[in-house]
Design a protein around this motif. Sequence first.
Motif, PDB file in Angstrom:
ATOM      1  N   GLU A 236       0.888  -1.158   0.000  1.00  0.00           N
ATOM      2  CA  GLU A 236       0.000   0.000   0.000  1.00  0.00           C
ATOM      3  C   GLU A 236       0.927   1.209   0.000  1.00  0.00           C
ATOM      4  O   GLU A 236       1.779   1.350   0.882  1.00  0.00           O
ATOM      5  N   SER A 239       1.451   3.348   3.211  1.00  0.00           N
ATOM      6  CA  SER A 239       2.117   2.598   4.270  1.00  0.00           C
ATOM      7  C   SER A 239       3.595   2.416   3.951  1.00  0.00           C
ATOM      8  O   SER A 239       4.450   2.522   4.844  1.00  0.00           O
ATOM      9  N   THR A 258       4.593  -0.078  -8.758  1.00  0.00           N
ATOM     10  CA  THR A 258       4.674   0.261  -7.332  1.00  0.00           C
ATOM     11  C   THR A 258       5.389   1.584  -7.126  1.00  0.00           C
ATOM     12  O   THR A 258       4.977   2.407  -6.297  1.00  0.00           O
ATOM     13  N   HIS A 265       1.392   9.326  -4.631  1.00  0.00           N
ATOM     14  CA  HIS A 265       0.675   9.407  -3.359  1.00  0.00           C
ATOM     15  C   HIS A 265       0.783  10.814  -2.760  1.00  0.00           C
ATOM     16  O   HIS A 265       1.825  11.479  -2.883  1.00  0.00           O
TER      17      HIS A 265
END
Length: 508
Positions: A236, A239, A258, A265
């Motif tokens: 995530e 995280s 990823t 983000h």
Amino acid sequence: MHNHGLGSWMTKRRLKSPEKTALVFDGHETTYRQLADAADRVSAVLRQRGVGKGDRVAYLGENSPEFLQVLFGTVQLGAVFVPVNTRLAPPEVTHVLTDSEAVALIHDPEFTERVAPGVQAARIAHVLVTGEGSADAAGLAPALRGASGGHADADVELGDPAAIIYTSGTTGRPKGAVLSHGNLTWVSMNCIVDYDVVSTDVALMISPLFHVASLGMGALPVILKGATIVLEKGFEPGSALAQIQRHGVTMLSGVPTTYQLMADHPEWAATDLSTLAKLTCGGSAVPTRILNAYEERGLSFSQGYGMTETSPGATSLAPHMTRAKQGSVGVPHFFTDVRIADEHGAMVPRGTVGEIEISGPNVFLGYHGLPEASTDAFTADGWFRSGDLGYLDGEGYLFIADRLKDMIISGGENIYPAEVENLLSDIEHVTGVAVIGVPDERWGEVPWAVLTVREGASVDTEAVRAHLDGKIARYKIPKNAIVVDELPRTASGKVRKGDLRARYTPRV
């Protein structure tokens, strides 16, 4: 008796760095002494159930300390570890359990229904669920608390099987690649040499350990050096960023998707990334926009190429060559060799596309139960035939053209989808791309592009063609571009192009 393989690692780590933190998981730290003691108890539990050298022990579960405990407990006995992809459907799980001839299975409780058909089909006598268990399922935790007998020291050589890891299935039904103790040791050494792994590293593990890259090039070299793994159950991006800052992470491995999700983000700009020093990326080339995002933060990537059969690393591209050799997957790992052959097996000149062949102590033993496929996978002089097309430039850097099976032949011209995909990846808002061959009455096949884009964005055929116009030959430009919600992928992130071809062929 003496274990010369992975089964000796925990004993030596307990001796050399007993109080060093081996794992950080869910806020809890595990020292190397604790990890070694737990592996001993796992081996005792398995030994009490009759598991011995050569027996297969399957494991189906998310990333957790238990994964590594069972791995090292299994190989201490000289038994063979079989990690099962948690994303497999019940028939696929059944195939792995039956094909590997597993005698024992340890799994997370949430997979109980999924493994039931396979347990029955494979007639697995010993099944444990992680945790405390229930009235219907024996728990691993109470079994470990009741285990006794100390460390098991089986007679194991580096050439003995350590694991069976199933290929991603992009070419058909998954085959079990048998990796020896030597294969996994030498791929770890390649990583230590080429990625400069040191004992003070803190490695964030965000990819599933059942995937050979996370295991062979992630967890194992870090453990071999006595460094620390920060283990995440799953990926995530928020995280992952928080863990980097909280634990002073120095190493991170992933795939382009990823890294893109982390850069996209909201916490990306505010996260302290000052400790990060080593980023490795596999699966596909890193698009320019991702390189730019990380270079703006003072970070650059090591990229590479490999597959399950090479444990998995074959080549690596050092960070300082990322721009100079953009599009390349680098040079062979320190203890590995690569060459290029034509369809007759003859070596080709530099710059000529041919099949990539690989040699080295990290190359697998063969496919479990498939002697003909194992023989066909190697040349007469023992080099592994990758099934991938590529070429070496004048300085010995490897460039991937594509998989043999994915090559498109349009009007007699060969089209290598990877070349087109790399260019399409740089279109703004494109998050995933696959180029496939679709039947055409005039040309035999024509290329189509299947794309995923950011939410709220749109990309159409004209935009795709305009982006490619002038950059590649016109016959390589996709005749159609389709935007989908999600590309079908294997656990290792490879697009299942066979699924896409099956989906779109009837439309022609």
